[in-house]
Design an enzyme around this catalytic site. Structure first.
Site, PDB file in Angstrom:
ATOM      1  N   LYS A 141       6.948   2.028   3.930  1.00 36.89           N
ATOM      2  CA  LYS A 141       7.212   0.693   4.460  1.00 36.89           C
ATOM      3  C   LYS A 141       6.868  -0.403   3.453  1.00 36.89           C
ATOM      4  O   LYS A 141       7.679  -1.303   3.237  1.00 36.89           O
ATOM      5  CB  LYS A 141       6.413   0.644   5.761  1.00 36.89           C
ATOM      6  CG  LYS A 141       5.842  -0.540   6.279  1.00 36.89           C
ATOM      7  CD  LYS A 141       5.188  -0.195   7.629  1.00 36.89           C
ATOM      8  CE  LYS A 141       3.781   0.365   7.510  1.00 36.89           C
ATOM      9  NZ  LYS A 141       2.811  -0.560   6.933  1.00 36.89           N
ATOM     10  N   ARG A 143       1.342  -4.335  14.904  1.00 35.53           N
ATOM     11  CA  ARG A 143       0.893  -2.954  14.904  1.00 35.53           C
ATOM     12  C   ARG A 143       0.396  -2.521  16.271  1.00 35.53           C
ATOM     13  O   ARG A 143      -0.014  -1.368  16.451  1.00 35.53           O
ATOM     14  CB  ARG A 143      -0.253  -2.811  13.915  1.00 35.53           C
ATOM     15  CG  ARG A 143       0.028  -1.939  12.724  1.00 35.53           C
ATOM     16  CD  ARG A 143      -1.250  -1.887  11.920  1.00 35.53           C
ATOM     17  NE  ARG A 143      -1.238  -0.884  10.897  1.00 35.53           N
ATOM     18  CZ  ARG A 143      -0.763  -1.054   9.674  1.00 35.53           C
ATOM     19  NH1 ARG A 143      -0.209  -2.179   9.325  1.00 35.53           N
ATOM     20  NH2 ARG A 143      -0.844  -0.072   8.802  1.00 35.53           N
ATOM     21  N   ARG A 175      -1.216   9.154  -2.847  1.00 35.46           N
ATOM     22  CA  ARG A 175      -0.876   7.773  -3.206  1.00 35.46           C
ATOM     23  C   ARG A 175      -1.972   7.155  -4.065  1.00 35.46           C
ATOM     24  O   ARG A 175      -3.151   7.355  -3.839  1.00 35.46           O
ATOM     25  CB  ARG A 175      -0.695   6.949  -1.935  1.00 35.46           C
ATOM     26  CG  ARG A 175      -0.531   5.464  -2.224  1.00 35.46           C
ATOM     27  CD  ARG A 175       0.085   4.741  -1.085  1.00 35.46           C
ATOM     28  NE  ARG A 175      -0.852   4.522   0.013  1.00 35.46           N
ATOM     29  CZ  ARG A 175      -0.523   3.832   1.101  1.00 35.46           C
ATOM     30  NH1 ARG A 175       0.697   3.369   1.249  1.00 35.46           N
ATOM     31  NH2 ARG A 175      -1.407   3.657   2.049  1.00 35.46           N
ATOM     32  N   ARG A 228      -6.746   4.071  -2.804  1.00 31.19           N
ATOM     33  CA  ARG A 228      -7.222   3.199  -1.735  1.00 31.19           C
ATOM     34  C   ARG A 228      -8.322   3.911  -0.964  1.00 31.19           C
ATOM     35  O   ARG A 228      -8.211   5.087  -0.682  1.00 31.19           O
ATOM     36  CB  ARG A 228      -6.071   2.859  -0.780  1.00 31.19           C
ATOM     37  CG  ARG A 228      -5.391   1.565  -1.125  1.00 31.19           C
ATOM     38  CD  ARG A 228      -4.150   1.339  -0.324  1.00 31.19           C
ATOM     39  NE  ARG A 228      -4.312   1.492   1.114  1.00 31.19           N
ATOM     40  CZ  ARG A 228      -3.360   1.204   1.998  1.00 31.19           C
ATOM     41  NH1 ARG A 228      -2.188   0.760   1.567  1.00 31.19           N
ATOM     42  NH2 ARG A 228      -3.558   1.362   3.273  1.00 31.19           N
ATOM     43  N   ARG A 277      -5.941   7.254  10.847  1.00 32.89           N
ATOM     44  CA  ARG A 277      -4.906   6.206  10.881  1.00 32.89           C
ATOM     45  C   ARG A 277      -3.663   6.697  11.594  1.00 32.89           C
ATOM     46  O   ARG A 277      -3.008   5.947  12.319  1.00 32.89           O
ATOM     47  CB  ARG A 277      -4.567   5.766   9.454  1.00 32.89           C
ATOM     48  CG  ARG A 277      -5.614   4.825   8.880  1.00 32.89           C
ATOM     49  CD  ARG A 277      -5.573   4.786   7.367  1.00 32.89           C
ATOM     50  NE  ARG A 277      -4.325   4.281   6.847  1.00 32.89           N
ATOM     51  CZ  ARG A 277      -3.865   4.544   5.624  1.00 32.89           C
ATOM     52  NH1 ARG A 277      -4.557   5.311   4.800  1.00 32.89           N
ATOM     53  NH2 ARG A 277      -2.716   4.050   5.231  1.00 32.89           N
TER      54      ARG A 277
HETATM   55  P1  ADP Z   1      -0.466   1.528   5.801  1.00 30.08           P
HETATM   56  O1  ADP Z   1       0.801   1.096   6.436  1.00 30.08           O
HETATM   57  O2  ADP Z   1      -0.243   2.500   4.701  1.00 30.08           O
HETATM   58  O3  ADP Z   1      -1.506   2.002   6.779  1.00 30.08           O
HETATM   59  P2  ADP Z   1      -1.229  -1.256   5.247  1.00 30.08           P
HETATM   60  O4  ADP Z   1      -1.422  -1.777   3.872  1.00 30.08           O
HETATM   61  O5  ADP Z   1      -0.091  -1.797   6.036  1.00 30.08           O
HETATM   62  O6  ADP Z   1      -1.137   0.317   5.047  1.00 30.08           O
HETATM   63  O7  ADP Z   1      -2.561  -1.484   6.113  1.00 30.08           O
HETATM   64  C1  ADP Z   1      -3.815  -1.039   5.684  1.00 30.08           C
HETATM   65  C2  ADP Z   1      -4.875  -1.268   6.751  1.00 30.08           C
HETATM   66  O8  ADP Z   1      -5.009  -2.685   7.027  1.00 30.08           O
HETATM   67  C3  ADP Z   1      -4.579  -0.663   8.126  1.00 30.08           C
HETATM   68  O9  ADP Z   1      -4.955   0.690   8.194  1.00 30.08           O
HETATM   69  C4  ADP Z   1      -5.429  -1.570   9.037  1.00 30.08           C
HETATM   70  O10 ADP Z   1      -6.785  -1.223   9.003  1.00 30.08           O
HETATM   71  C5  ADP Z   1      -5.277  -2.936   8.407  1.00 30.08           C
HETATM   72  N1  ADP Z   1      -4.132  -3.664   9.009  1.00 30.08           N
HETATM   73  C6  ADP Z   1      -2.957  -3.979   8.392  1.00 30.08           C
HETATM   74  N2  ADP Z   1      -2.121  -4.608   9.236  1.00 30.08           N
HETATM   75  C7  ADP Z   1      -2.760  -4.697  10.426  1.00 30.08           C
HETATM   76  C8  ADP Z   1      -2.440  -5.204  11.710  1.00 30.08           C
HETATM   77  N3  ADP Z   1      -1.229  -5.760  11.961  1.00 30.08           N
HETATM   78  N4  ADP Z   1      -3.363  -5.117  12.704  1.00 30.08           N
HETATM   79  C9  ADP Z   1      -4.552  -4.573  12.482  1.00 30.08           C
HETATM   80  N5  ADP Z   1      -4.936  -4.042  11.314  1.00 30.08           N
HETATM   81  C10 ADP Z   1      -4.063  -4.097  10.278  1.00 30.08           C
END
Ligand code: ADP
Ligand code: ZN
Length: 213
Positions: A13, A88, A127, A160, A171
């Site tokens: 994504k 999310r 990754r 990460r 997750r």
């Molecule tokens: P991925 O899609 O690979 O999990 P992201 O970079 O989108 O990675 O997000 C990393 C982390 O940031 C998530 O696991 C969460 O802890 C936090 N996060 C990101 N976006 C949101 C959101 N909309 N609501 C709550 N937590 C978020």
């Protein structure tokens, strides 16, 4: 154009969001990236977010909604934007509806990258990202020209903290419980465009560009 990209962690994504926002010349808004930037500069938001993110948990809705609302109100979003990683949860989805109502905006399309869960753990634990610019690499599939060094900015490539196997499994389970219901939410709004996310990066982009809008 206002787009939303959804998919499980590791569905590609973020990669597609970066490519598409560039091609379409619209703002790329990644909540994950915004949190990681805040963590890097050590702001109050960063300290708070790190407590959740490093454990693989979601940052609370109110905090996330507030930063998105602020971001969508900024000047560069007028030409269009692509939301990556938000909403999310269903609560966030409803909050987005009300933000959009205030801004008199509509989402044109929700791109859903559908990747089988089995593929995800191996993808994510392989990754790596650039610690400086955030560019994404993969131990087998997207190898930097020089080992450990970012092709784009020369920064050091790191893993990460939330990409370890245990955190990835957590997750994924949070994704299934909290985020997957949004697929129906957007299906009902007739906004969903589903793309198989287990294709190559370029092929995925092509399918999105020809199939979604
Ligand atoms: P991925 O899609 O690979 O999990 P992201 O970079 O989108 O990675 O997000 C990393 C982390 O940031 C998530 O696991 C969460 O802890 C936090 N996060 C990101 N976006 C949101 C959101 N909309 N609501 C709550 N937590 C978020
Ligand atoms: Zn870099």
């Amino acid at each position: 154009m206002r787009l939303l990209v959804m998919g499980p962690p590791g569905s590609g994504k973020g990669t597609q969001a970066a490519i598409l926002s560039d091609k379409l010349n619209i703002a790329h808004i990644s909540t994950g990236e915004m949190f990681r930037d805040a963590i890097k500069v050590g702001s109050e938001l960063g300290e708070l977010a790190a407590r959740y993110i490093n454990k693989g948990e979601l940052v609370p809705d109110e905090i996330t909604e507030a930063i998105v609302k602020e971001r969508l109100g900024q000047e560069d979003c007028r030409k269009g934007y692509l939301l990556d990683g938000f909403p999310r949860t269903l609560t966030q989805g409803r909050a987005l509806d009300s933000i959009l109502l205030d801004l008199r905006n509509d989402i044109d399309c929700v791109i859903y990258l559908d990747v089988p869960t089995q593929d995800i753990v191996s993808r994510l634990t392989a990754r790596r990202i650039c610690g400086v610019c955030g560019a994404v690499y993969h131990l087998q599939e997207k190898i930097p020209r020089e080992e450990g060094v970012c092709d784009l900015c020369g920064g050091k490539i790191v893993q990460r903290e939330d990409d370890t196997e245990e955190t990835v499994r957590k997750r994924l389970s949070i994704y299934n419980d909290a985020t997957r219901p949004l697929v129906d939410f957007y299906q009902q709004k007739k906004l969903l465009c589903t793309i198989a996310g287990n294709l190559s990066i370029d092929e995925t982009t092509e399918r999105i560009m020809s199939g979604c809008f």
